[in-house]
Scaffold this motif. Structure first.
Motif, PDB file in Angstrom:
ATOM      1  N   HIS A 145     -51.040  -2.451  27.024  1.00 24.10           N
ATOM      2  CA  HIS A 145     -51.484  -2.729  25.655  1.00 24.10           C
ATOM      3  C   HIS A 145     -51.562  -1.435  24.851  1.00 24.10           C
ATOM      4  CE1 HIS A 145     -53.736  -4.236  22.250  1.00 24.10           C
ATOM      5  NE2 HIS A 145     -54.665  -3.316  22.493  1.00 24.10           N
ATOM      6  N   TRP A 146     -52.170  -0.394  25.440  1.00 26.83           N
ATOM      7  CA  TRP A 146     -52.305   0.872  24.733  1.00 26.83           C
ATOM      8  C   TRP A 146     -50.935   1.473  24.428  1.00 26.83           C
ATOM      9  CZ3 TRP A 146     -56.283   2.639  28.891  1.00 26.83           C
ATOM     10  CH2 TRP A 146     -57.506   2.025  28.654  1.00 26.83           C
ATOM     11  N   GLU A 147     -50.027   1.409  25.385  1.00 29.25           N
ATOM     12  CA  GLU A 147     -48.680   1.934  25.160  1.00 29.25           C
ATOM     13  C   GLU A 147     -47.968   1.154  24.058  1.00 29.25           C
ATOM     14  OE1 GLU A 147     -46.951   1.841  29.062  1.00 29.25           O
ATOM     15  OE2 GLU A 147     -47.869   3.760  29.627  1.00 29.25           O
ATOM     16  N   GLY A 148     -48.154  -0.157  24.038  1.00 24.51           N
ATOM     17  CA  GLY A 148     -47.572  -0.978  22.974  1.00 24.51           C
ATOM     18  C   GLY A 148     -48.117  -0.612  21.609  1.00 24.51           C
ATOM     19  N   GLU A 149     -49.414  -0.366  21.537  1.00 26.31           N
ATOM     20  CA  GLU A 149     -50.025   0.050  20.279  1.00 26.31           C
ATOM     21  C   GLU A 149     -49.472   1.402  19.835  1.00 26.31           C
ATOM     22  OE1 GLU A 149     -52.900  -1.790  18.431  1.00 26.31           O
ATOM     23  OE2 GLU A 149     -51.401  -3.049  19.370  1.00 26.31           O
ATOM     24  N   ILE A 150     -49.320   2.314  20.770  1.00 27.99           N
ATOM     25  CA  ILE A 150     -48.776   3.636  20.445  1.00 27.99           C
ATOM     26  C   ILE A 150     -47.372   3.500  19.879  1.00 27.99           C
ATOM     27  CG2 ILE A 150     -47.982   5.828  21.441  1.00 27.99           C
ATOM     28  CD1 ILE A 150     -50.392   5.516  23.458  1.00 27.99           C
ATOM     29  N   ILE A 151     -46.551   2.657  20.483  1.00 23.65           N
ATOM     30  CA  ILE A 151     -45.188   2.429  19.991  1.00 23.65           C
ATOM     31  C   ILE A 151     -45.219   1.917  18.550  1.00 23.65           C
ATOM     32  CG2 ILE A 151     -43.150   0.930  20.239  1.00 23.65           C
ATOM     33  CD1 ILE A 151     -43.654   1.115  23.335  1.00 23.65           C
ATOM     34  N   ALA A 152     -46.067   0.935  18.289  1.00 20.07           N
ATOM     35  CA  ALA A 152     -46.139   0.342  16.943  1.00 20.07           C
ATOM     36  C   ALA A 152     -46.648   1.345  15.919  1.00 20.07           C
ATOM     37  CB  ALA A 152     -47.047  -0.891  16.969  1.00 20.07           C
ATOM     38  N   LEU A 201     -45.779   5.194  11.466  1.00 15.45           N
ATOM     39  CA  LEU A 201     -46.008   6.543  10.968  1.00 15.45           C
ATOM     40  C   LEU A 201     -44.691   7.264  10.711  1.00 15.45           C
ATOM     41  CD1 LEU A 201     -47.855   8.819  10.139  1.00 15.45           C
ATOM     42  CD2 LEU A 201     -48.132   9.415  12.557  1.00 15.45           C
ATOM     43  N   ASN A 202     -43.771   7.187  11.649  1.00 17.79           N
ATOM     44  CA  ASN A 202     -42.481   7.862  11.471  1.00 17.79           C
ATOM     45  C   ASN A 202     -41.712   7.330  10.271  1.00 17.79           C
ATOM     46  OD1 ASN A 202     -42.249   9.969  13.454  1.00 17.79           O
ATOM     47  ND2 ASN A 202     -42.244   8.360  15.006  1.00 17.79           N
ATOM     48  N   HIS A 203     -41.935   6.063   9.918  1.00 20.62           N
ATOM     49  CA  HIS A 203     -41.245   5.486   8.766  1.00 20.62           C
ATOM     50  C   HIS A 203     -42.015   5.682   7.456  1.00 20.62           C
ATOM     51  CE1 HIS A 203     -38.764   3.700  11.872  1.00 20.62           C
ATOM     52  NE2 HIS A 203     -37.855   3.564  10.925  1.00 20.62           N
ATOM     53  N   SER A 204     -43.196   6.269   7.547  1.00 24.11           N
ATOM     54  CA  SER A 204     -43.996   6.521   6.348  1.00 24.11           C
ATOM     55  C   SER A 204     -44.040   7.997   5.972  1.00 24.11           C
ATOM     56  CB  SER A 204     -45.436   6.041   6.564  1.00 24.11           C
ATOM     57  OG  SER A 204     -45.474   4.661   6.811  1.00 24.11           O
ATOM     58  N   LEU A 205     -43.658   8.857   6.895  1.00 23.35           N
ATOM     59  CA  LEU A 205     -43.799  10.294   6.668  1.00 23.35           C
ATOM     60  C   LEU A 205     -42.750  10.853   5.726  1.00 23.35           C
ATOM     61  CD1 LEU A 205     -44.717  11.997  10.061  1.00 23.35           C
ATOM     62  CD2 LEU A 205     -46.120  11.725   8.020  1.00 23.35           C
ATOM     63  N   THR A 206     -43.214  11.716   4.863  1.00 27.16           N
ATOM     64  CA  THR A 206     -42.347  12.571   4.065  1.00 27.16           C
ATOM     65  C   THR A 206     -42.651  13.997   4.533  1.00 27.16           C
ATOM     66  OG1 THR A 206     -44.021  12.912   2.352  1.00 27.16           O
ATOM     67  CG2 THR A 206     -42.526  11.012   2.066  1.00 27.16           C
ATOM     68  N   THR A 207     -41.875  14.941   4.086  1.00 24.34           N
ATOM     69  CA  THR A 207     -42.112  16.329   4.482  1.00 24.34           C
ATOM     70  C   THR A 207     -43.512  16.784   4.077  1.00 24.34           C
ATOM     71  OG1 THR A 207     -39.766  16.818   4.302  1.00 24.34           O
ATOM     72  CG2 THR A 207     -41.257  18.697   4.261  1.00 24.34           C
ATOM     73  N   SER A 208     -43.920  16.469   2.865  1.00 24.64           N
ATOM     74  CA  SER A 208     -45.240  16.927   2.406  1.00 24.64           C
ATOM     75  C   SER A 208     -46.370  16.220   3.150  1.00 24.64           C
ATOM     76  CB  SER A 208     -45.388  16.763   0.895  1.00 24.64           C
ATOM     77  OG  SER A 208     -45.286  15.420   0.527  1.00 24.64           O
ATOM     78  N   LEU A 209     -46.217  14.940   3.453  1.00 26.27           N
ATOM     79  CA  LEU A 209     -47.250  14.239   4.218  1.00 26.27           C
ATOM     80  C   LEU A 209     -47.333  14.785   5.643  1.00 26.27           C
ATOM     81  CD1 LEU A 209     -46.773  10.555   2.999  1.00 26.27           C
ATOM     82  CD2 LEU A 209     -48.725  12.066   2.538  1.00 26.27           C
ATOM     83  N   CYS A 249     -57.769  19.753  19.921  1.00 25.45           N
ATOM     84  CA  CYS A 249     -56.624  18.852  20.096  1.00 25.45           C
ATOM     85  C   CYS A 249     -55.573  19.480  21.020  1.00 25.45           C
ATOM     86  CB  CYS A 249     -56.001  18.526  18.744  1.00 25.45           C
ATOM     87  SG  CYS A 249     -54.677  17.304  18.871  1.00 25.45           S
ATOM     88  N   PRO A 250     -55.281  18.830  22.133  1.00 25.26           N
ATOM     89  CA  PRO A 250     -54.295  19.368  23.071  1.00 25.26           C
ATOM     90  C   PRO A 250     -52.869  18.927  22.764  1.00 25.26           C
ATOM     91  CG  PRO A 250     -55.347  17.465  24.047  1.00 25.26           C
ATOM     92  CD  PRO A 250     -55.988  17.672  22.686  1.00 25.26           C
ATOM     93  N   TYR A 251     -52.700  18.133  21.724  1.00 18.78           N
ATOM     94  CA  TYR A 251     -51.392  17.566  21.405  1.00 18.78           C
ATOM     95  C   TYR A 251     -50.841  18.182  20.123  1.00 18.78           C
ATOM     96  CZ  TYR A 251     -54.065  14.026  23.983  1.00 18.78           C
ATOM     97  OH  TYR A 251     -54.884  13.386  24.877  1.00 18.78           O
ATOM     98  N   LEU A 269     -47.124  13.753  19.338  1.00 14.62           N
ATOM     99  CA  LEU A 269     -47.733  12.501  18.900  1.00 14.62           C
ATOM    100  C   LEU A 269     -46.742  11.594  18.181  1.00 14.62           C
ATOM    101  CD1 LEU A 269     -51.100  14.050  17.734  1.00 14.62           C
ATOM    102  CD2 LEU A 269     -50.761  12.574  19.737  1.00 14.62           C
ATOM    103  N   LEU A 270     -45.726  12.169  17.560  1.00 16.44           N
ATOM    104  CA  LEU A 270     -44.715  11.379  16.849  1.00 16.44           C
ATOM    105  C   LEU A 270     -43.530  10.989  17.736  1.00 16.44           C
ATOM    106  CD1 LEU A 270     -44.535  13.390  13.496  1.00 16.44           C
ATOM    107  CD2 LEU A 270     -45.783  11.266  13.949  1.00 16.44           C
ATOM    108  N   ASP A 271     -43.403  11.620  18.882  1.00 22.98           N
ATOM    109  CA  ASP A 271     -42.248  11.437  19.770  1.00 22.98           C
ATOM    110  C   ASP A 271     -42.354  10.130  20.542  1.00 22.98           C
ATOM    111  OD1 ASP A 271     -40.273  11.520  21.741  1.00 22.98           O
ATOM    112  OD2 ASP A 271     -40.707  13.582  22.329  1.00 22.98           O
ATOM    113  N   ASP A 272     -41.398   9.235  20.316  1.00 21.98           N
ATOM    114  CA  ASP A 272     -41.388   7.929  20.974  1.00 21.98           C
ATOM    115  C   ASP A 272     -41.345   8.018  22.495  1.00 21.98           C
ATOM    116  OD1 ASP A 272     -41.466   6.455  18.613  1.00 21.98           O
ATOM    117  OD2 ASP A 272     -39.288   6.462  18.407  1.00 21.98           O
TER     118      ASP A 272
END
Length: 153
Positions: A83-90, A95-103, A137-139, A144-147
């Motif tokens: 479940h947690w892995e599925g949530e991370i994927i979603a 997030l990856n589809h919402s990010l711009t360079t400035s964000l 933060c260790p990440y 965090l963005l890497d699928d």
């Protein structure tokens, strides 16, 4: 086409903000800049920017929360890891589809603060001591963005 004046547009904003938006778009498309309600337009653009930033902050927070659950909540791991892995994927997808360079740059600057909030939430939710988690933060944001990246068990 009926021309709307700046004063009418300001009044419209108070009554029907969606119609105000449609009229503002018409004025922009026709380059009728003299009749724009600049004060409310600026306010709406600032609000739009805040909403986008809050959205990506929230998505990153959710990724970190689920990474922490995956990595540290041993008692629930077998029952919830899929479940947690599925949530991370979603959340990563959104997030990856919402990010711009400035964000993305803003998230880099705020990563530690978002991590601290996530750490506090997971500690409370899972009833785990906050000492169990790394203090900082260790990440990286890239991890965090890497699928394909998950913390090692």
């Amino acid at each position: 086409m009926i021309n709307i004046t700046q004063n009418q547009l300001r009044q419209l904003y108070e009554i029907d903000d969606y119609l105000w938006l449609e009229e503002t778009i018409k004025l922009l498309k026709t380059k009728d800049l003299d009749n724009l309600d600049l004060d409310n337009l600026i306010e709406e653009l600032e609000s739009l920017g805040r909403n986008e930033l809050n959205k990506v902050r929230s998505l990153l927070k959710q990724i970190i929360i689920h990474i922490l659950l995956l990595e540290y909540w041993q008692d629930e791991y077998d029952r919830n890891c899929s479940h947690w892995e599925g949530e991370i994927i979603a959340f990563r997808y959104d997030l990856n589809h919402s990010l711009t360079t400035s964000l993305k740059n803003k998230l880099i600057l705020e990563l530690e603060e978002i991590y601290q909030l996530s750490r506090k939430l997971v500690s409370k939710k899972a009833r785990l001591s906050s000492n169990l988690f790394p203090e900082n933060c260790p990440y990286s944001l890239e991890q965090l963005l890497d699928d394909n990246w998950y913390p090692e068990k």
